[in-house]
Design an enzyme around this catalytic site. Sequence first.
Site, short mmCIF file in Angstrom:
data_model
loop_
_atom_site.label_atom_id
_atom_site.label_comp_id
_atom_site.label_asym_id
_atom_site.label_seq_id
_atom_site.Cartn_x
_atom_site.Cartn_y
_atom_site.Cartn_z
N ASP A 35 32.65 -7.46 12.68
CA ASP A 35 33.34 -8.37 11.78
C ASP A 35 33.69 -9.63 12.58
O ASP A 35 33.52 -9.68 13.80
CB ASP A 35 34.58 -7.71 11.16
CG ASP A 35 34.98 -8.39 9.86
OD1 ASP A 35 34.49 -9.51 9.60
OD2 ASP A 35 35.78 -7.84 9.09
C1 BGC Z 1 35.97 -10.46 6.82
C2 BGC Z 1 34.63 -9.93 6.35
C3 BGC Z 1 33.70 -11.07 6.10
C4 BGC Z 1 33.57 -11.88 7.37
C5 BGC Z 1 32.59 -13.03 7.27
C6 BGC Z 1 35.84 -11.43 7.96
O1 BGC Z 1 37.03 -12.07 8.26
O2 BGC Z 1 36.78 -9.38 7.20
O3 BGC Z 1 34.81 -9.15 5.20
O4 BGC Z 1 32.46 -10.58 5.68
O5 BGC Z 1 34.84 -12.40 7.70
O6 BGC Z 1 33.09 -14.04 6.47
#
Ligand code: BGC
Length: 740
Positions: A297
């Site tokens: 993530d």
């Molecule tokens: C979130 C994810 C997301 C990623 C990319 C993160 O902060 O937890 O769910 O896909 O950012 O934007």
Amino acid sequence: MKYRKAIIAVIGFCLLTEFGCGSSEEKSSDLVVYKNQEAPIEDRVRDLLGRMTLEEKVYQLNQVAFGKHMTANNIGGEMAKVSPLIGSIIYVNQDPNLRNDLQKKAMEKSRLGIPIIFANDIIHGFKTIYPISLAQACSWNPELVEQACAMAAKESKVSGIDWTFSPMVDVARDPRWGRVAEGYGEDPYTNAVFSKASVKGYQGNDLADENSIAACLKHYVGYGASEGGQDYIYTEISKQTLWDTYLPSFEAGVNAGAATVMSGFNDISGVPASANYYTLTEILKEKWEMDGFVVSDWNSVKQLINQGVAGSDKEATLKAINAGVDMDMADRLYLDHISDLVKENKVSINRVDDAVSRVLKLKFQLGLFDKPYVPIIRENNRYLLPEYISTAEKLAEETMVLLKNSDNILPLDNKVSSLAVLGPMAKNQEDLLGSWSAYGDAKDVESIYKAIESEFVQSKIFYAQGCDFDGNDTSGYTEAINVARKAEVVVVCLGEKKSWSGENASRSTISLPKIQEDLLLKLSELGKPIVLLLSNGRPLDLSRLAPLSDGIIEMWQPGVIGGKPVAGILSGRINPSGKLAMTFPFSTGQIPIYYNMRKKARPTSGMYQDITKEPLYGFTHGLSYSNFKYGDLKSSKTNLRKDENLIIEIPVTNASNVDGADVVHWFVSDPVCSISRPNKELKFFEKKSIKAGKTEVFEFHLNPIRDLSFVDSSGNKILESGEYHISVDNKKIVINLLEE
Ligand code: BGC
């Protein structure tokens, strides 16, 4: 005919763009293996990997963001910053031309011409925004959700996106957590069904199809177990709960062929999800044989330092890659440290090769090597196409839940003389889109007020906002009360702003702000019939609002279609069929409460003294304008061997003069087992339309190992003989599983 059109379109694209379509002169036998479209993907991956330097490999494992706030002045500089070797880009822009320019750089300015894979968060639509995922689950219509995901994939693909960070299949049981909006509710089976449906929708039958994009199951695993509903927080998950609650939705998505998985921000009982060898390698890659790749993530590799398991960026890199994270999102740590770690023999080259092979494999599967560029389609043929809008509308209609309908106040007579449409949500467009609304535009959203105006053409429609979503300014109450006085029925539109749910949007209470509750209270003093329309991204505490309302419709955040479906439910044009996929607690203090809690020592006592022990609206609650009557459950047999299957059926009669649709939920409970299991567990559901006065028979094809077994804390399925209870609504049948 279709074929001819396709050829013309391809030729047209090649002529119109500067991007070549490959020379037809080149025979496939003259090509190096990785460039040969006819060679098997495994051979192409192996061949390419064999040609790559360590630096080129490491670049493939990195993902950077690009595309925000682009202007004519900064675009050149921003483009220059992107290395042509980069593995992936989070493309936060709608322009496929810009995406193609970046791709051209990778194809032409890098030694081996490895295409970039472009990703973004297409969570419930790209430009055509569908209802939020939690609402989608309340439709209990996975086929329709699959269709919506397929359309979202199409809209994304023509904008240059190859890969979405969706679906989120985190089972979540604390509605204070803002991210409950992004998933499919509290139940593992429901999440598993929608996990499969959305993966199938995004990826289609073949990733190489021009309309397919890769899916990403997130956030692996247990992120939804957030303590107290806070975000980015530690999670305490026993191995038993990991296996029976949090893993099944991921396993279902992997079995459906999900190309990627995202490792979470959470710490699973002491071992962060992004440094967790057990979940990432032993379970995901070895036990489930997932052959796609794992992306971290956003910054979750670097955050291992905050979580206290790494003392430096380099150590965080070491932990993540060795645990099984293949691609590093955003923080660039892999770029800075993997080469050194390999040279120091801390990370094996085999591990790097494995990660790179997984990434390359997906690029080949998506056809990116062979067709790296997206065709440029005119904007009005790209977005909000009529079939997308009609799917969004149908889905929104099915997601809405009629929570309360005292004295059948709903549907309203079409000839109702006048309606007062009040509240901060009445004319709002923006917040109906919900969180993560990608390129959704409030201008495309019809407000509730507008939709009611079009639905009730014979009635006078009055409006007053009454108050804002939050704050202390009650100066609009008087106008709202005066407007309500003039109307036959008062429709109050309350709820949450879209920023109140989603990531980093936890709330300490799930009741609406006092200013909204007080507006309803004041209006109720008029003694007029009140219908409450709610748009929000989480279950709410309605303990004070429900008694003041005659009818309540939970319309969730319906997306681009806005107020039209709810107006149709008000008028009776649409018969509501949504049912809750997540419990509405009586109050915030009742959390955690979910239908499948484990059995307790004293089943009827031990609850809070000051409130009811029941939730306000439980899992699967949802009313209809039809009156469905359930017959008795009938089973083809009541004693069965472990290797035998069973069909259980239940007749459901629509004892009303309104056509409708009902969802039958099949639950299993195991009264005596070697571990304490939940009171009941959902094992199957089905939705069917039932014409007025007709009966439909619903069937559950029970397979003992799939439906009666439990999983132990090591992930083994165990099936014990003895009694099992199968129930639908308040009907129950007992079956006996025989000793071998
Ligand atoms: C979130 C994810 C997301 C990623 C990319 C993160 O902060 O937890 O769910 O896909 O950012 O934007």
